[in-house]
Scaffold this motif. Structure first.
Motif, PDB file in Angstrom:
ATOM      1  N   LEU A   9       0.789  -1.231   0.000  1.00  0.00           N
ATOM      2  CA  LEU A   9       0.000   0.000   0.000  1.00  0.00           C
ATOM      3  C   LEU A   9       0.822   1.282   0.000  1.00  0.00           C
ATOM      4  O   LEU A   9       0.693   2.113  -0.909  1.00  0.00           O
ATOM      5  N   ILE A  10       1.679   1.465   0.982  1.00  0.00           N
ATOM      6  CA  ILE A  10       2.395   2.734   1.100  1.00  0.00           C
ATOM      7  C   ILE A  10       3.375   2.928  -0.054  1.00  0.00           C
ATOM      8  O   ILE A  10       3.398   3.978  -0.708  1.00  0.00           O
ATOM      9  N   THR A  11       4.178   1.911  -0.340  1.00  0.00           N
ATOM     10  CA  THR A  11       5.146   2.011  -1.437  1.00  0.00           C
ATOM     11  C   THR A  11       4.445   2.265  -2.754  1.00  0.00           C
ATOM     12  O   THR A  11       4.864   3.120  -3.554  1.00  0.00           O
ATOM     13  N   GLY A  12       3.386   1.523  -2.999  1.00  0.00           N
ATOM     14  CA  GLY A  12       2.669   1.662  -4.262  1.00  0.00           C
ATOM     15  C   GLY A  12       1.997   3.010  -4.428  1.00  0.00           C
ATOM     16  O   GLY A  12       1.982   3.581  -5.520  1.00  0.00           O
ATOM     17  N   VAL A  13       1.441   3.525  -3.342  1.00  0.00           N
ATOM     18  CA  VAL A  13       0.808   4.844  -3.400  1.00  0.00           C
ATOM     19  C   VAL A  13       1.850   5.915  -3.725  1.00  0.00           C
ATOM     20  O   VAL A  13       1.617   6.803  -4.552  1.00  0.00           O
ATOM     21  N   VAL A  14       3.003   5.831  -3.081  1.00  0.00           N
ATOM     22  CA  VAL A  14       4.061   6.827  -3.319  1.00  0.00           C
ATOM     23  C   VAL A  14       4.529   6.783  -4.770  1.00  0.00           C
ATOM     24  O   VAL A  14       4.596   7.814  -5.462  1.00  0.00           O
ATOM     25  N   LYS A  15       4.857   5.585  -5.264  1.00  0.00           N
ATOM     26  CA  LYS A  15       5.351   5.462  -6.644  1.00  0.00           C
ATOM     27  C   LYS A  15       4.308   5.924  -7.657  1.00  0.00           C
ATOM     28  O   LYS A  15       4.626   6.661  -8.601  1.00  0.00           O
ATOM     29  N   SER A  16       3.079   5.493  -7.461  1.00  0.00           N
ATOM     30  CA  SER A  16       2.026   5.853  -8.410  1.00  0.00           C
ATOM     31  C   SER A  16       1.750   7.351  -8.391  1.00  0.00           C
ATOM     32  O   SER A  16       1.561   7.965  -9.436  1.00  0.00           O
ATOM     33  N   THR A  17       1.734   7.935  -7.212  1.00  0.00           N
ATOM     34  CA  THR A  17       1.486   9.378  -7.108  1.00  0.00           C
ATOM     35  C   THR A  17       2.566  10.173  -7.823  1.00  0.00           C
ATOM     36  O   THR A  17       2.278  11.123  -8.563  1.00  0.00           O
ATOM     37  N   LEU A  18       3.827   9.796  -7.617  1.00  0.00           N
ATOM     38  CA  LEU A  18       4.925  10.513  -8.266  1.00  0.00           C
ATOM     39  C   LEU A  18       4.842  10.411  -9.785  1.00  0.00           C
ATOM     40  O   LEU A  18       4.958  11.413 -10.501  1.00  0.00           O
ATOM     41  N   ALA A  19       4.628   9.198 -10.284  1.00  0.00           N
ATOM     42  CA  ALA A  19       4.593   9.000 -11.739  1.00  0.00           C
ATOM     43  C   ALA A  19       3.363   9.635 -12.360  1.00  0.00           C
ATOM     44  O   ALA A  19       3.450  10.354 -13.367  1.00  0.00           O
ATOM     45  N   PHE A  20       2.199   9.382 -11.770  1.00  0.00           N
ATOM     46  CA  PHE A  20       0.953   9.877 -12.358  1.00  0.00           C
ATOM     47  C   PHE A  20       0.873  11.393 -12.347  1.00  0.00           C
ATOM     48  O   PHE A  20       0.466  12.005 -13.332  1.00  0.00           O
ATOM     49  N   SER A  21       1.219  11.999 -11.210  1.00  0.00           N
ATOM     50  CA  SER A  21       1.090  13.458 -11.118  1.00  0.00           C
ATOM     51  C   SER A  21       1.979  14.143 -12.139  1.00  0.00           C
ATOM     52  O   SER A  21       1.588  15.130 -12.768  1.00  0.00           O
ATOM     53  N   HIS A  22       3.193  13.611 -12.341  1.00  0.00           N
ATOM     54  CA  HIS A  22       4.100  14.182 -13.334  1.00  0.00           C
ATOM     55  C   HIS A  22       3.487  14.090 -14.735  1.00  0.00           C
ATOM     56  O   HIS A  22       3.436  15.085 -15.468  1.00  0.00           O
ATOM     57  N   LEU A  23       3.017  12.918 -15.103  1.00  0.00           N
ATOM     58  CA  LEU A  23       2.482  12.709 -16.450  1.00  0.00           C
ATOM     59  C   LEU A  23       1.156  13.426 -16.663  1.00  0.00           C
ATOM     60  O   LEU A  23       0.934  14.050 -17.710  1.00  0.00           O
TER      61      LEU A  23
END
Length: 367
Positions: free
Chosen positions: A225-239
């Motif tokens: 949960l925590i790792t996945g939320v962080v990675k997804s947030t960083l990638a998605f928000s940028h794109l």
């Protein structure tokens, strides 16, 4: 000056049987996807199990999910998937690997879309069979590419340090898209997924500079949960801020509800979704006089499923209650066995904590 990234064309998912028709790409809202977490062998002859699955599908839809993907690893699963599609109003995607015949089988039902990885489906004639079947049925396709299925020549270049894995992903997707273009089939979406945030960003940017094909964005195998939320947030928000990404899936080693909620919050914070319930809650401390965590566990999904444009505050003590939550349309806090309900910072009810859920629901429904 020419835009750096192409505006994606529109691809339609669903619209077969009882399912909704959802537009992906163009100027349409970014859609949210998740994946069914369990196998479906034996479901086709079990009406109660189908009913249970559809009930959960509808719950995910209420949370904000638009599309759900199901793994279809064998023919029995394909038959079960067809029966689930018949009972669902949400478009469902068949996730196919290795055996193209599974895709053809799924096309016998009201499938929303087919996901294939041409890199492991086999010879071109098998890809053509799937494309022709989808064209005949008016079904969209998602081309899924990942680092584990790079063509041999590109993989060698990556291993030799002559090509980045991100560019290799983009070039692999371009090759697969070229086949679809040769077959005059344009109802497809592309995904290029890596477990690295930067590789995911770089691959999608490279592809979006060259093609107007809608992109399904996701960080694969993002973790718990925590790792996945962080990675997804960083990638998605940028794109997303660059206008890249027509549909998203947050991949978590967690419940699909958490994938949907995370995706929805990312879209909201990036200005891609508006409205709905906004939750504000304190993190809890030694001053806590109200069980914030327990209350949120009971109420989160229900609140987020409501069709209200409101802010709800859940605070652990009267110090942070009406004060920090004064902008909320409704809030709850407590101390000493009592709970208070407040609206726009003004206390409207003081009650015993044991009655908190009942009274909170009454006041919520009055909004």
């Amino acid at each position: 000056m020419e835009k750096e990234f192409k505006t994606p064309r529109t691809v339609y998912v669903g619209g077969n049987g009882n399912t909704e028709r959802i537009a992906i790409g163009g100027n349409n809202p970014v859609t949210i996807q998740t994946m069914w977490k369990e196998g479906i062998i034996g479901v086709k002859d079990n009406p109660s199990k189908i009913e249970e699955i559809v009930k959960q599908i509808n719950s995910l839809k209420m949370l904000g999910c638009d599309i759900i993907r199901f793994a279809v690893p064998d023919m029995e699963s394909a038959e079960s998937f067809i029966e689930i599609c018949k009972a669902s109003t949400m478009p469902l995607v068949a996730d196919i690997h290795f055996d193209y015949r599974l895709a053809l089988k799924c096309l016998e039902g009201p499938v929303g879309a087919i996901r294939i990885n041409p890199g492991n489906i086999g010879d071109r004639d098998r890809v053509e069979a799937v494309v022709n079947g989808c064209r005949d049925k008016g079904v969209a396709i998602r081309i899924g590419v990942n680092s584990g299925s790079l063509p041999h020549d590109l993989r060698e270049l990556v291993e030799a340090g002559k090509l980045s894995r991100a560019v290799a992903l983009s070039q692999t997707a371009a090759r697969e898209a070229a086949v679809f273009d040769e077959l005059n089939f344009d109802q497809f979406v592309v995904s290029m997924k890596a477990s690295s945030v930067q590789e995911t960003i770089d691959a999608n940017e490279d592809f979006a500079r060259k093609f107007d094909i809608p992109l399904h964005v996701g960080v694969t195998e993002a973790g718990p949960l925590i790792t996945g939320v962080v990675k997804s947030t960083l990638a998605f928000s940028h794109l997303l801020k660059e206008g890249i990404g027509s549909t998203i899936r947050v991949s978590l080693s967690s419940a699909p509800e958490n994938e949907v909620i995370t995706g929805l919050e990312i879209l909201r914070e990036c200005g891609k979704r508006a409205g709905g319930v906004t939750l504000v809650s304190c993190p809890r401390c030694g001053r806590m006089g109200f069980d914030v965590h327990g209350f949120m566990d009971r109420w989160q999904n229900k609140l987020l499923s409501m069709k209200k444009d409101i802010t709800v505050a859940v605070m652990g003590c009267v110090v942070n209650g009406p004060g920090e939550g004064k902008h909320a349309d409704i809030g709850i806090a407590g101390a000493g066995g009592k709970a208070i309900i407040f609206k726009k910072g003004v206390i409207v009810r003081t009650i015993d904590e044991k009655d908190a859920d009942t009274v909170f629901e009454e006041e919520l429904n009055s909004l």
